[in-house]
Design a protein around this motif. Structure first.
Motif, PDB file in Angstrom:
ATOM      1  N   ALA A   4      43.376 142.458  62.159  1.00 24.06           N
ATOM      2  CA  ALA A   4      42.397 141.514  61.619  1.00 24.06           C
ATOM      3  C   ALA A   4      41.464 142.228  60.643  1.00 24.06           C
ATOM      4  O   ALA A   4      41.508 143.448  60.504  1.00 24.06           O
ATOM      5  CB  ALA A   4      41.591 140.882  62.745  1.00 24.06           C
ATOM      6  N   ILE A   5      40.615 141.452  60.009  1.00 23.02           N
ATOM      7  CA  ILE A   5      39.583 141.963  59.117  1.00 23.02           C
ATOM      8  C   ILE A   5      38.343 142.285  59.956  1.00 23.02           C
ATOM      9  O   ILE A   5      38.009 141.583  60.897  1.00 23.02           O
ATOM     10  CB  ILE A   5      39.221 140.915  58.041  1.00 23.02           C
ATOM     11  CG1 ILE A   5      40.450 140.595  57.184  1.00 23.02           C
ATOM     12  CG2 ILE A   5      38.056 141.379  57.170  1.00 23.02           C
ATOM     13  CD1 ILE A   5      41.000 141.774  56.401  1.00 23.02           C
ATOM     14  N   CYS A   6      37.655 143.366  59.591  1.00 22.31           N
ATOM     15  CA  CYS A   6      36.424 143.781  60.278  1.00 22.31           C
ATOM     16  C   CYS A   6      35.213 143.096  59.654  1.00 22.31           C
ATOM     17  O   CYS A   6      35.152 142.918  58.430  1.00 22.31           O
ATOM     18  CB  CYS A   6      36.239 145.300  60.177  1.00 22.31           C
ATOM     19  SG  CYS A   6      37.542 146.230  60.989  1.00 22.31           S
ATOM     20  N   HIS A   7      34.267 142.751  60.503  1.00 27.54           N
ATOM     21  CA  HIS A   7      33.028 142.122  60.051  1.00 27.54           C
ATOM     22  C   HIS A   7      31.859 142.955  60.565  1.00 27.54           C
ATOM     23  O   HIS A   7      31.685 143.127  61.770  1.00 27.54           O
ATOM     24  CB  HIS A   7      32.934 140.688  60.570  1.00 27.54           C
ATOM     25  CG  HIS A   7      34.086 139.843  60.145  1.00 27.54           C
ATOM     26  ND1 HIS A   7      34.193 139.315  58.874  1.00 27.54           N
ATOM     27  CD2 HIS A   7      35.211 139.477  60.800  1.00 27.54           C
ATOM     28  CE1 HIS A   7      35.318 138.645  58.771  1.00 27.54           C
ATOM     29  NE2 HIS A   7      35.962 138.725  59.932  1.00 27.54           N
ATOM     30  N   GLY A   8      31.080 143.495  59.631  1.00 26.67           N
ATOM     31  CA  GLY A   8      29.931 144.311  59.973  1.00 26.67           C
ATOM     32  C   GLY A   8      30.298 145.779  60.123  1.00 26.67           C
ATOM     33  O   GLY A   8      31.460 146.164  60.097  1.00 26.67           O
ATOM     34  N   GLY A   9      29.271 146.601  60.257  1.00 28.56           N
ATOM     35  CA  GLY A   9      29.473 148.038  60.434  1.00 28.56           C
ATOM     36  C   GLY A   9      30.104 148.707  59.223  1.00 28.56           C
ATOM     37  O   GLY A   9      30.234 148.108  58.157  1.00 28.56           O
TER      38      GLY A   9
END
Length: 95
Positions: A4-9
């Motif tokens: 998946a795609i990462c959100h944040g960090g």
């Protein structure tokens, strides 16, 4: 595998893969930093941020528990230089 795609960090917007269903710990060992990314099938990998602060500022308890429970994968931060594995140190006689 969970992709998946990462959100944040530090991985915001990047594609990641975890071998574990809960997500992964992103570790920058030389800097002493770690982030927990929780996996949600409908939302991708979301960095865990209590009170809007990165998880690395909350102390080691959550990170250690997540690493030991086996539901989280542990990934080295992609910007950390890797070191070649030890080759056994075979020596020649007299060396």
């Amino acid at each position: 595998m969970y992709e998946a795609i990462c959100h944040g960090g530090p991985l915001d917007g990047q594609h990641a893969i975890s071998r574990r269903p809960a997500g992964f710990l992103l570790v920058d060992r030389p800097a002493g930093q770690c982030w927990i990314y929780d996996y949600r099938a409908d939302a991708g990998f979301e960095v865990r941020t209590p009170d809007g602060m990165p998880v690395l500022t909350t102390g080691p308890r959550g990170r250690h528990r997540a690493a030991e429970e086996g539901r989280y994968d542990v990934l080295a931060a992609p910007w950390v230089e890797t070191v070649a594995p030890f080759d056994g140190g075979a020596r020649q006689p007299g060396g």
